[in-house]
Enzyme design. Sequence first.
Site: not given
Length: 326
Positions: A32, A34, A56, A77, A79, A119-121, A143, A145, A147, A199
């Site tokens: 990591d 950090l 990485i 990653a 995120t 991710t589901d994104e 982000y 794209a 992933k 929001v």
Amino acid sequence: MRYLITGGAGFIGSQFVRQTLASGGAEVVVLDNLSAGSRANLADVASQISLVVGDIAERAVYEQLGTGFDAIVHFAAETHVDRSITGPSAFVVSNVLGTGELLEYARRTAVPRLLMVSTDEVYGTIDEGSWTEDFPLAPRSPYSASKASADLLSLSYVSTFGMDISITRCTNNYGPYQLPEKLIPHFVSELKAGRTVPVYGDGSNIRDWLHVDDHCRGIRLALDKGKAGRVYNIGGGTELANLELTRMLLAAMGLGEERITYVTDRPGHDKRYSLDWSRAQRELGYEPQVSFESGLASTVQWYLDHPEWVAEARERAHALAGQQAS
């Protein structure tokens, strides 16, 4: 079993480290840099792991790791969607180039098994129904794209080099140790400080919420039982509009809707995410175990009970945002 866990000092990675150690018989090395992660996230298990501080995406760091891992679980990653809009380059470097370097390290050293956490994104946005793993990828932010690129690169190593790699794609996670730039910890921190919470738009954007404990259980099942080249959706089963979730947080803290500020919607804001995770049920035996009501209550209380951790994490998040925007 000897595991390399990238991003293991982060929110989800640190919980996976704890679960892995609790199962017994595991030797864990965490890699990591950090930036988003912290030593504090692993303080309770620090004596049981080896921590290598490094990026990485930097080839030299792999020389410190040596060889002999039985499996790699890849969490590392960038995120945060908003930060990917203001500073996309860091996401390309970490999520695409970093994954490429990791894959090459695993290929050179003949690591038998890899699990890539996604991710589901990557699927984009969906108005009705739910994505299966066979849906075409249609990412809509830098982000997501990055992933999606990492996912495709990983799958290419299955086809080209015969590597044993599976991918998990999860819905929105929540729980302890999440950086307070994310919705739930951010809102709890702002409300505790007496401020309003923002929001986006009219708050109608919908997400499916997954407790980090359930997500890590799903990852473990995919690591142990998943097939090479197979993608597994990991969902939580609780779809909520952002405004509905905000009202639940306000209620949990005894506050009213006067603490809401409606702000201009962000560019490319996906309307709805929804995963079909029946494959993980059938093939892995996955079922979420944490009810959203109890999970949200314990999560809110955790952030209220750990003000020092929150303050340190906010400083890290601000510093990271500044570095990526510059």
